[in-house]
Scaffold this motif. Structure first.
Motif, PDB file in Angstrom:
ATOM      1  N   PHE A  84      37.798  39.723  32.399  1.00 57.77           N
ATOM      2  CA  PHE A  84      38.961  40.801  32.870  1.00 57.77           C
ATOM      3  C   PHE A  84      39.351  40.496  33.959  1.00 57.77           C
ATOM      4  O   PHE A  84      40.373  40.866  34.400  1.00 57.77           O
ATOM      5  CB  PHE A  84      38.125  42.253  32.541  1.00 57.77           C
ATOM      6  CG  PHE A  84      39.312  43.345  32.858  1.00 57.77           C
ATOM      7  CD1 PHE A  84      39.966  43.614  31.985  1.00 57.77           C
ATOM      8  CD2 PHE A  84      39.147  43.971  34.211  1.00 57.77           C
ATOM      9  CE1 PHE A  84      40.930  44.711  32.343  1.00 57.77           C
ATOM     10  CE2 PHE A  84      40.275  44.712  34.334  1.00 57.77           C
ATOM     11  CZ  PHE A  84      41.180  45.183  33.621  1.00 57.77           C
ATOM     12  N   LEU A  85      38.538  39.984  35.301  1.00 55.75           N
ATOM     13  CA  LEU A  85      39.004  39.990  36.386  1.00 55.75           C
ATOM     14  C   LEU A  85      39.974  39.011  36.727  1.00 55.75           C
ATOM     15  O   LEU A  85      40.441  38.773  37.457  1.00 55.75           O
ATOM     16  CB  LEU A  85      37.615  39.766  37.361  1.00 55.75           C
ATOM     17  CG  LEU A  85      36.778  41.158  37.586  1.00 55.75           C
ATOM     18  CD1 LEU A  85      35.519  40.753  38.544  1.00 55.75           C
ATOM     19  CD2 LEU A  85      37.459  42.197  38.003  1.00 55.75           C
ATOM     20  N   LYS A  86      40.001  38.139  35.834  1.00 56.86           N
ATOM     21  CA  LYS A  86      41.240  36.946  35.624  1.00 56.86           C
ATOM     22  C   LYS A  86      42.600  37.471  35.185  1.00 56.86           C
ATOM     23  O   LYS A  86      43.453  36.610  35.407  1.00 56.86           O
ATOM     24  CB  LYS A  86      40.679  35.718  34.678  1.00 56.86           C
ATOM     25  CG  LYS A  86      39.572  35.201  35.253  1.00 56.86           C
ATOM     26  CD  LYS A  86      38.885  33.892  34.169  1.00 56.86           C
ATOM     27  CE  LYS A  86      37.857  33.231  34.590  1.00 56.86           C
ATOM     28  NZ  LYS A  86      37.185  32.155  33.750  1.00 56.86           N
ATOM     29  N   PRO A 127      45.052  39.879  40.355  1.00 60.86           N
ATOM     30  CA  PRO A 127      44.583  39.331  41.433  1.00 60.86           C
ATOM     31  C   PRO A 127      43.559  40.657  41.759  1.00 60.86           C
ATOM     32  O   PRO A 127      43.705  41.681  41.466  1.00 60.86           O
ATOM     33  CB  PRO A 127      45.791  39.702  42.202  1.00 60.86           C
ATOM     34  CG  PRO A 127      47.019  39.726  41.386  1.00 60.86           C
ATOM     35  CD  PRO A 127      46.631  40.073  40.155  1.00 60.86           C
ATOM     36  N   ASN A 128      42.457  40.096  42.374  1.00 65.17           N
ATOM     37  CA  ASN A 128      41.391  40.746  42.891  1.00 65.17           C
ATOM     38  C   ASN A 128      41.463  41.236  44.439  1.00 65.17           C
ATOM     39  O   ASN A 128      41.619  40.335  45.177  1.00 65.17           O
ATOM     40  CB  ASN A 128      40.148  40.282  42.664  1.00 65.17           C
ATOM     41  CG  ASN A 128      39.576  39.819  41.120  1.00 65.17           C
ATOM     42  OD1 ASN A 128      38.571  39.626  40.822  1.00 65.17           O
ATOM     43  ND2 ASN A 128      40.660  40.038  40.191  1.00 65.17           N
ATOM     44  N   VAL A 129      40.932  42.456  44.780  1.00 67.38           N
ATOM     45  CA  VAL A 129      40.923  42.930  46.075  1.00 67.38           C
ATOM     46  C   VAL A 129      39.374  43.114  46.282  1.00 67.38           C
ATOM     47  O   VAL A 129      39.018  44.082  45.531  1.00 67.38           O
ATOM     48  CB  VAL A 129      41.865  43.922  46.471  1.00 67.38           C
ATOM     49  CG1 VAL A 129      41.400  44.468  47.821  1.00 67.38           C
ATOM     50  CG2 VAL A 129      43.416  43.546  46.244  1.00 67.38           C
ATOM     51  N   HIS A 189      38.803  49.505  40.058  1.00 62.25           N
ATOM     52  CA  HIS A 189      40.151  50.346  39.655  1.00 62.25           C
ATOM     53  C   HIS A 189      41.271  49.419  39.812  1.00 62.25           C
ATOM     54  O   HIS A 189      41.328  48.615  40.560  1.00 62.25           O
ATOM     55  CB  HIS A 189      39.946  51.736  40.463  1.00 62.25           C
ATOM     56  CG  HIS A 189      40.338  51.728  41.909  1.00 62.25           C
ATOM     57  ND1 HIS A 189      39.317  51.492  42.867  1.00 62.25           N
ATOM     58  CD2 HIS A 189      41.535  51.898  42.668  1.00 62.25           C
ATOM     59  CE1 HIS A 189      40.002  51.486  43.878  1.00 62.25           C
ATOM     60  NE2 HIS A 189      41.394  51.733  43.867  1.00 62.25           N
ATOM     61  N   ILE A 190      42.396  49.642  39.112  1.00 58.88           N
ATOM     62  CA  ILE A 190      43.855  49.038  39.099  1.00 58.88           C
ATOM     63  C   ILE A 190      44.510  49.890  39.917  1.00 58.88           C
ATOM     64  O   ILE A 190      44.656  51.152  39.711  1.00 58.88           O
ATOM     65  CB  ILE A 190      44.299  48.983  37.783  1.00 58.88           C
ATOM     66  CG1 ILE A 190      43.252  47.885  37.232  1.00 58.88           C
ATOM     67  CG2 ILE A 190      45.506  48.418  37.758  1.00 58.88           C
ATOM     68  CD1 ILE A 190      43.630  47.510  35.650  1.00 58.88           C
ATOM     69  N   PHE A 191      45.226  49.395  41.078  1.00 56.78           N
ATOM     70  CA  PHE A 191      46.219  50.048  41.722  1.00 56.78           C
ATOM     71  C   PHE A 191      47.374  49.110  41.873  1.00 56.78           C
ATOM     72  O   PHE A 191      47.506  48.077  41.425  1.00 56.78           O
ATOM     73  CB  PHE A 191      45.742  50.509  43.160  1.00 56.78           C
ATOM     74  CG  PHE A 191      45.443  49.184  43.866  1.00 56.78           C
ATOM     75  CD1 PHE A 191      46.339  48.696  44.897  1.00 56.78           C
ATOM     76  CD2 PHE A 191      44.096  48.437  43.849  1.00 56.78           C
ATOM     77  CE1 PHE A 191      46.062  47.582  45.940  1.00 56.78           C
ATOM     78  CE2 PHE A 191      44.033  47.263  44.443  1.00 56.78           C
ATOM     79  CZ  PHE A 191      44.952  46.780  45.552  1.00 56.78           C
ATOM     80  N   LYS A 192      48.434  49.876  42.261  1.00 61.80           N
ATOM     81  CA  LYS A 192      49.747  49.044  42.467  1.00 61.80           C
ATOM     82  C   LYS A 192      50.131  49.011  44.023  1.00 61.80           C
ATOM     83  O   LYS A 192      50.134  50.056  44.490  1.00 61.80           O
ATOM     84  CB  LYS A 192      50.811  49.766  41.646  1.00 61.80           C
ATOM     85  CG  LYS A 192      51.892  49.086  41.491  1.00 61.80           C
ATOM     86  CD  LYS A 192      52.964  49.730  40.313  1.00 61.80           C
ATOM     87  CE  LYS A 192      54.112  48.918  39.814  1.00 61.80           C
ATOM     88  NZ  LYS A 192      54.931  49.510  38.826  1.00 61.80           N
ATOM     89  N   VAL A 228      37.581  45.560  43.499  1.00 59.03           N
ATOM     90  CA  VAL A 228      36.521  45.546  43.125  1.00 59.03           C
ATOM     91  C   VAL A 228      35.526  45.845  44.421  1.00 59.03           C
ATOM     92  O   VAL A 228      35.603  45.375  45.313  1.00 59.03           O
ATOM     93  CB  VAL A 228      36.014  43.982  42.824  1.00 59.03           C
ATOM     94  CG1 VAL A 228      34.495  43.985  42.434  1.00 59.03           C
ATOM     95  CG2 VAL A 228      37.028  43.375  41.750  1.00 59.03           C
ATOM     96  N   THR A 229      34.844  46.940  44.196  1.00 59.83           N
ATOM     97  CA  THR A 229      34.216  47.667  45.494  1.00 59.83           C
ATOM     98  C   THR A 229      32.831  47.622  45.175  1.00 59.83           C
ATOM     99  O   THR A 229      32.223  48.057  44.336  1.00 59.83           O
ATOM    100  CB  THR A 229      34.666  49.091  45.556  1.00 59.83           C
ATOM    101  OG1 THR A 229      36.079  49.042  45.670  1.00 59.83           O
ATOM    102  CG2 THR A 229      34.120  49.584  47.021  1.00 59.83           C
ATOM    103  N   HIS A 230      32.119  46.946  46.004  1.00 56.71           N
ATOM    104  CA  HIS A 230      30.695  46.756  46.255  1.00 56.71           C
ATOM    105  C   HIS A 230      30.195  48.015  47.007  1.00 56.71           C
ATOM    106  O   HIS A 230      30.545  48.087  48.202  1.00 56.71           O
ATOM    107  CB  HIS A 230      30.175  45.452  46.556  1.00 56.71           C
ATOM    108  CG  HIS A 230      30.582  44.183  46.119  1.00 56.71           C
ATOM    109  ND1 HIS A 230      29.936  43.574  44.744  1.00 56.71           N
ATOM    110  CD2 HIS A 230      32.085  43.637  45.952  1.00 56.71           C
ATOM    111  CE1 HIS A 230      30.741  42.601  44.260  1.00 56.71           C
ATOM    112  NE2 HIS A 230      32.006  42.695  45.099  1.00 56.71           N
ATOM    113  N   TRP A 231      29.252  48.892  46.461  1.00 52.67           N
ATOM    114  CA  TRP A 231      28.686  49.801  47.173  1.00 52.67           C
ATOM    115  C   TRP A 231      27.154  49.731  47.563  1.00 52.67           C
ATOM    116  O   TRP A 231      26.573  49.121  46.733  1.00 52.67           O
ATOM    117  CB  TRP A 231      28.909  51.100  46.345  1.00 52.67           C
ATOM    118  CG  TRP A 231      30.315  51.386  45.808  1.00 52.67           C
ATOM    119  CD1 TRP A 231      30.879  51.296  44.693  1.00 52.67           C
ATOM    120  CD2 TRP A 231      31.149  52.515  46.766  1.00 52.67           C
ATOM    121  NE1 TRP A 231      32.241  51.728  44.967  1.00 52.67           N
ATOM    122  CE2 TRP A 231      32.572  52.451  46.014  1.00 52.67           C
ATOM    123  CE3 TRP A 231      30.860  53.093  47.992  1.00 52.67           C
ATOM    124  CZ2 TRP A 231      33.371  53.211  46.489  1.00 52.67           C
ATOM    125  CZ3 TRP A 231      32.136  53.661  48.493  1.00 52.67           C
ATOM    126  CH2 TRP A 231      33.339  53.744  47.633  1.00 52.67           C
TER     127      TRP A 231
END
Length: 193
Positions: free
Chosen positions: A62-64, A67-69, A133-136, A145-148
């Motif tokens: 999915f992450l492909k 683009p990932n932040v 989460h997906i944002f624009k 992609v948030t690592h908590w």
């Protein structure tokens, strides 16, 4: 099973095909992610399920698609057991932000909490779930992609919202206040609370 949020509607990554009731199934291998995002934003669909073959490879595949932040954030507890929250874009949230340069995700999480809240003396206690989460931005969709991390601090100073990041309030919330705040928060934050 992973959930990637488009606003507060989830894209569910799964290996199981279920009867479509309030959601749609798509094959992960052939999905048009732009179409899925549009459907979630513009229809009454409650979610979309992306079906893959191998549970262990679902998120990687999915992450492909976009683009990932990469970001890091904290669920920070003080000595009284209260949790540190920020108020931004008219919602309660936990402090987080993007990695800079070659810093580790732990360094990112601590730096972002300090910058957004003014709280110092942070110690990481344990990793928590990773949220998606997906944002624009600038007309293009991206996946954050948030690592908590669970953190603690003995900080007793003045809380200082980072206004240039749109943060209007920083507060230590107790259990009852958190329950109320979650009525005006994001689905991926509710996973952590």
């Amino acid at each position: 099973m992973h959930h990637i949020f488009v606003n507060d509607k989830p894209i569910v990554l799964t290996t199981k095909v279920e009867q479509e009731i309030g959601f749609k199934n798509y094959l992960l291998s052939t999905v048009n992610i732009g179409k899925v995002i549009k459907e979630l934003n513009n229809t009454s669909l409650k979610s979309v399920h992306l079906i893959g073959k191998n549970e262990d490879k679902l998120i990687k595949k999915f992450l492909k698609l976009l683009p990932n932040v990469i970001a890091g954030g904290g669920k920070v507890f003080n000595q009284e057991g209260k949790v540190l929250f920020i108020y931004r874009n008219d919602k309660w949230d936990l402090p987080k932000g993007k990695t800079e340069g070659k810093e580790t995700i732990e360094t990112t999480a601590i730096r972002e909490v300090e910058e957004e809240t003014g709280v110092t003396g942070l110690k990481i206690k344990a990793p928590l779930e990773t949220t998606y989460h997906i944002f624009k931005r600038n007309g293009k969709h991206k996946i954050k992609v948030t690592h908590w991390f669970a953190m603690s601090t003995n900080f007793e100073g003045k809380l200082d919202p980072q206004e240039d990041e749109g943060i209007t309030k920083v507060a230590w919330l107790n259990e009852a206040e958190i329950e109320k705040a979650m009525k005006n928060s994001y689905s991926n934050i509710k996973i952590l609370i």
